[in-house]
Write a protein that holds these residues in place. Structure first.
Motif, PDB file in Angstrom:
ATOM      1  N   SER A 115       9.251 -36.516  -5.821  1.00  0.00           N
ATOM      2  CA  SER A 115       9.390 -35.134  -6.065  1.00  0.00           C
ATOM      3  C   SER A 115       9.169 -34.152  -4.798  1.00  0.00           C
ATOM      4  CB  SER A 115       8.695 -34.686  -7.172  1.00  0.00           C
ATOM      5  OG  SER A 115       7.303 -34.548  -6.837  1.00  0.00           O
ATOM      6  N   ASP A 116       8.344 -34.766  -3.889  1.00  0.00           N
ATOM      7  CA  ASP A 116       8.050 -34.137  -2.741  1.00  0.00           C
ATOM      8  C   ASP A 116       7.777 -35.117  -1.638  1.00  0.00           C
ATOM      9  OD1 ASP A 116       7.094 -32.393  -0.628  1.00  0.00           O
ATOM     10  OD2 ASP A 116       5.211 -31.928  -1.531  1.00  0.00           O
ATOM     11  N   PRO A 117       8.669 -35.703  -1.174  1.00  0.00           N
ATOM     12  CA  PRO A 117       8.471 -36.981  -0.131  1.00  0.00           C
ATOM     13  C   PRO A 117       7.778 -36.388   1.172  1.00  0.00           C
ATOM     14  CG  PRO A 117      10.851 -36.601  -0.291  1.00  0.00           C
ATOM     15  CD  PRO A 117       9.989 -35.615  -1.237  1.00  0.00           C
ATOM     16  N   ALA A 118       8.241 -35.150   1.706  1.00  0.00           N
ATOM     17  CA  ALA A 118       7.543 -34.756   2.949  1.00  0.00           C
ATOM     18  C   ALA A 118       6.108 -34.428   2.833  1.00  0.00           C
ATOM     19  CB  ALA A 118       8.254 -33.367   3.416  1.00  0.00           C
ATOM     20  N   GLY A 119       6.100 -33.718   1.528  1.00  0.00           N
ATOM     21  CA  GLY A 119       4.318 -33.558   1.265  1.00  0.00           C
ATOM     22  C   GLY A 119       3.436 -34.899   1.357  1.00  0.00           C
ATOM     23  N   GLU A 120       3.923 -35.879   0.736  1.00  0.00           N
ATOM     24  CA  GLU A 120       3.200 -37.048   0.647  1.00  0.00           C
ATOM     25  C   GLU A 120       3.064 -37.703   1.981  1.00  0.00           C
ATOM     26  OE1 GLU A 120       1.370 -36.510  -2.020  1.00  0.00           O
ATOM     27  OE2 GLU A 120       1.275 -38.593  -2.053  1.00  0.00           O
ATOM     28  N   LEU A 121       4.267 -37.822   2.681  1.00  0.00           N
ATOM     29  CA  LEU A 121       4.472 -38.202   4.171  1.00  0.00           C
ATOM     30  C   LEU A 121       3.568 -37.368   4.952  1.00  0.00           C
ATOM     31  CD1 LEU A 121       7.901 -39.914   3.908  1.00  0.00           C
ATOM     32  CD2 LEU A 121       5.908 -40.789   4.513  1.00  0.00           C
ATOM     33  N   GLY A 122       3.265 -36.192   4.844  1.00  0.00           N
ATOM     34  CA  GLY A 122       2.601 -35.425   5.575  1.00  0.00           C
ATOM     35  C   GLY A 122       1.082 -35.973   5.368  1.00  0.00           C
ATOM     36  N   ARG A 123       0.710 -36.300   4.093  1.00  0.00           N
ATOM     37  CA  ARG A 123      -0.663 -36.698   3.730  1.00  0.00           C
ATOM     38  C   ARG A 123      -0.843 -38.002   4.750  1.00  0.00           C
ATOM     39  NH1 ARG A 123      -1.546 -38.540  -1.147  1.00  0.00           N
ATOM     40  NH2 ARG A 123      -3.752 -38.209  -0.697  1.00  0.00           N
ATOM     41  N   VAL A 124       0.223 -38.949   4.548  1.00  0.00           N
ATOM     42  CA  VAL A 124       0.293 -40.041   5.363  1.00  0.00           C
ATOM     43  C   VAL A 124       0.094 -39.980   6.876  1.00  0.00           C
ATOM     44  CG1 VAL A 124       1.518 -42.277   5.964  1.00  0.00           C
ATOM     45  CG2 VAL A 124       1.585 -41.204   3.652  1.00  0.00           C
ATOM     46  N   GLN A 125       0.733 -38.959   7.368  1.00  0.00           N
ATOM     47  CA  GLN A 125       0.698 -38.894   8.831  1.00  0.00           C
ATOM     48  C   GLN A 125      -0.748 -38.145   9.240  1.00  0.00           C
ATOM     49  OE1 GLN A 125       4.674 -37.177  10.270  1.00  0.00           O
ATOM     50  NE2 GLN A 125       4.837 -36.725   8.152  1.00  0.00           N
ATOM     51  N   ILE A 133       5.436 -35.164  12.224  1.00  0.00           N
ATOM     52  CA  ILE A 133       6.918 -35.307  12.745  1.00  0.00           C
ATOM     53  C   ILE A 133       7.671 -35.197  11.586  1.00  0.00           C
ATOM     54  CG2 ILE A 133       8.368 -36.564  13.924  1.00  0.00           C
ATOM     55  CD1 ILE A 133       6.311 -35.706  15.965  1.00  0.00           C
ATOM     56  N   ILE A 134       7.558 -35.895  10.657  1.00  0.00           N
ATOM     57  CA  ILE A 134       8.327 -35.952   9.377  1.00  0.00           C
ATOM     58  C   ILE A 134       7.884 -34.966   8.498  1.00  0.00           C
ATOM     59  CG2 ILE A 134       9.157 -37.558   7.704  1.00  0.00           C
ATOM     60  CD1 ILE A 134       8.041 -39.761   9.308  1.00  0.00           C
ATOM     61  N   THR A 135       9.078 -34.152   8.371  1.00  0.00           N
ATOM     62  CA  THR A 135       8.881 -32.925   7.503  1.00  0.00           C
ATOM     63  C   THR A 135      10.058 -32.819   6.515  1.00  0.00           C
ATOM     64  OG1 THR A 135      10.066 -31.568   8.905  1.00  0.00           O
ATOM     65  CG2 THR A 135       7.732 -31.680   9.346  1.00  0.00           C
ATOM     66  N   ASP A 136      10.027 -31.516   5.724  1.00  0.00           N
ATOM     67  CA  ASP A 136      11.115 -31.450   4.888  1.00  0.00           C
ATOM     68  C   ASP A 136      12.463 -31.502   5.351  1.00  0.00           C
ATOM     69  OD1 ASP A 136      10.350 -30.476   2.411  1.00  0.00           O
ATOM     70  OD2 ASP A 136       9.810 -28.604   2.863  1.00  0.00           O
ATOM     71  N   LYS A 137      12.487 -31.248   6.748  1.00  0.00           N
ATOM     72  CA  LYS A 137      13.796 -31.024   7.304  1.00  0.00           C
ATOM     73  C   LYS A 137      14.526 -32.479   7.213  1.00  0.00           C
ATOM     74  CE  LYS A 137      12.154 -28.811  10.718  1.00  0.00           C
ATOM     75  NZ  LYS A 137      11.694 -28.750  12.457  1.00  0.00           N
ATOM     76  N   HIS A 138      13.876 -33.590   7.201  1.00  0.00           N
ATOM     77  CA  HIS A 138      14.398 -34.890   7.372  1.00  0.00           C
ATOM     78  C   HIS A 138      14.860 -35.379   5.815  1.00  0.00           C
ATOM     79  CE1 HIS A 138      11.727 -34.706  10.766  1.00  0.00           C
ATOM     80  NE2 HIS A 138      12.626 -35.598  11.421  1.00  0.00           N
ATOM     81  N   PHE A 139      14.801 -34.673   4.980  1.00  0.00           N
ATOM     82  CA  PHE A 139      15.106 -35.286   3.632  1.00  0.00           C
ATOM     83  C   PHE A 139      16.248 -34.325   2.724  1.00  0.00           C
ATOM     84  CE2 PHE A 139      10.951 -36.771   4.401  1.00  0.00           C
ATOM     85  CZ  PHE A 139      10.826 -38.265   3.990  1.00  0.00           C
ATOM     86  N   TYR A 140      16.959 -34.803   1.932  1.00  0.00           N
ATOM     87  CA  TYR A 140      17.802 -33.976   1.010  1.00  0.00           C
ATOM     88  C   TYR A 140      17.900 -34.728  -0.219  1.00  0.00           C
ATOM     89  CZ  TYR A 140      21.576 -37.351   1.724  1.00  0.00           C
ATOM     90  OH  TYR A 140      22.304 -38.450   1.496  1.00  0.00           O
ATOM     91  N   PHE A 141      18.262 -34.116  -1.302  1.00  0.00           N
ATOM     92  CA  PHE A 141      18.309 -34.906  -2.499  1.00  0.00           C
ATOM     93  C   PHE A 141      19.813 -35.404  -2.925  1.00  0.00           C
ATOM     94  CE2 PHE A 141      18.842 -35.432  -6.916  1.00  0.00           C
ATOM     95  CZ  PHE A 141      17.682 -35.953  -7.562  1.00  0.00           C
ATOM     96  N   ASN A 142      19.909 -36.714  -3.037  1.00  0.00           N
ATOM     97  CA  ASN A 142      21.136 -37.205  -3.165  1.00  0.00           C
ATOM     98  C   ASN A 142      21.506 -37.207  -4.681  1.00  0.00           C
ATOM     99  OD1 ASN A 142      23.267 -39.197  -3.677  1.00  0.00           O
ATOM    100  ND2 ASN A 142      23.272 -39.593  -1.556  1.00  0.00           N
ATOM    101  N   LYS A 143      22.316 -36.340  -5.238  1.00  0.00           N
ATOM    102  CA  LYS A 143      22.564 -36.457  -6.744  1.00  0.00           C
ATOM    103  C   LYS A 143      23.161 -37.537  -7.262  1.00  0.00           C
ATOM    104  CE  LYS A 143      23.864 -31.407  -7.278  1.00  0.00           C
ATOM    105  NZ  LYS A 143      24.649 -30.573  -7.163  1.00  0.00           N
ATOM    106  N   THR A 144      24.026 -38.268  -6.385  1.00  0.00           N
ATOM    107  CA  THR A 144      24.571 -39.493  -6.711  1.00  0.00           C
ATOM    108  C   THR A 144      23.373 -40.707  -7.100  1.00  0.00           C
ATOM    109  OG1 THR A 144      26.269 -39.131  -5.675  1.00  0.00           O
ATOM    110  CG2 THR A 144      26.255 -41.262  -6.492  1.00  0.00           C
ATOM    111  N   LYS A 145      22.643 -40.607  -5.831  1.00  0.00           N
ATOM    112  CA  LYS A 145      21.528 -41.729  -6.186  1.00  0.00           C
ATOM    113  C   LYS A 145      20.309 -41.201  -7.013  1.00  0.00           C
ATOM    114  CE  LYS A 145      18.777 -45.248  -4.210  1.00  0.00           C
ATOM    115  NZ  LYS A 145      19.077 -46.541  -4.544  1.00  0.00           N
ATOM    116  N   GLY A 146      20.224 -39.902  -7.113  1.00  0.00           N
ATOM    117  CA  GLY A 146      19.183 -39.501  -8.165  1.00  0.00           C
ATOM    118  C   GLY A 146      17.925 -39.281  -7.443  1.00  0.00           C
TER     119      GLY A 146
END
Ligand SMILES: Nc1ncnc2c1ncn2[C@@H]1O[C@H](COP(=O)(O)OS(=O)(=O)O)[C@@H](OP(=O)(O)O)[C@H]1O
Length: 203
Positions: A115-125, A133-146
């Motif tokens: 639901s919030d990959p950038a948030g969790e990866l923020g905690r990891v970083q 370095i990895i933020t919201d800007k790096h992700f998009y939601f792919n409707k086909t993949k879900g």
């Protein structure tokens, strides 16, 4: 493990470490300061996901419902079935805490990773002492993949989703069995929340 130079981080990922009895002592004797990251998800969904993966390789296995119980009539759960056993996180964590302080382990929510990959990866970083370095800007939601996907794969300008073995459709499981498993895991989940100081919201 390769030698790590100043300014480098060496990472190793193996899903079975968390549930392998000998792993904590072995890792601790190799390097006491190793930072540990564990991704955990609702143990009921985890069990169904595990079963789905096995089913994709061996289509002839019995149903999830029949593997869940030692005795369906009494409702006795088969805790020796690895799909069930792995989700008893509190029990596995106890084994790690004999060798590592809790502060050296980061627990990532498998649900928030979706639901919030950038948030969790923020905690990891943060945990690894890295700049975010990895933020919201790096992700998009792919409707086909879900699922969330990367806008650009490393070394490429093309988007990248995880492969076909990640994010499979799960079979429909009898809701009574799901409920029975929820009841089974509840006390172990509560203990796990207490031990980690995090409420994963799996109820
Ligand atoms: N971005 C993205 N894309 C696809 N899938 C994602 C993503 N983030 C998390 N997930 C979840 O990862 C689950 C698969 O991970 P695995 O359990 O196979 O990982 S591992 O092999 O144990 O490392 C997989 O479980 P299933 O849905 O049961 O296939 C996903 O729910």
């Amino acid at each position: 493990m390769p030698r790590t130079l100043e300014g480098q981080i060496t990472m190793e990922k193996t899903p079975s470490y968390f549930v392998t009895k000998e792993a904590p002592a072995r890792i601790s004797s190799m390097s006491k300061g190793t930072k540990l990251i564990v991704v955990v998800r609702d143990p009921v969904t985890r069990a169904i996901s595990d079963y789905t993966q096995t089913l994709s390789k061996k289509p002839d296995i019995p149903t999830f419902e029949s593997l869940t119980f030692k005795n369906r009539t009494t409702g006795l759960i088969d805790t020796s079935w690895s799909a069930i056993q792995i989700g008893i996180y509190a029990k596995h964590l106890e084994n790690w805490l004999l060798h590592f302080p809790i502060g050296q382990i980061l627990f990532v929510s498998g649900e928030r990773l979706i639901s919030d990959p950038a948030g969790e990866l923020g905690r990891v970083q943060d945990f690894l002492g890295l700049k975010r370095i990895i933020t919201d800007k790096h992700f998009y939601f792919n409707k086909t993949k879900g699922f969330p996907c990367l806008k650009k794969a490393e070394g490429s300008s093309k988007p990248h989703c995880l492969g076909k073995t990640k994010g499979r459709t799960h079979p429909d499981i009898d809701q009574e069995v799901v409920q029975r498993l929820r009841d089974f895991y509840r006390p172990f989940n509560m203990k796990f929340y207490q031990m980690t100081g995090q409420d994963f919201g799996w109820d």
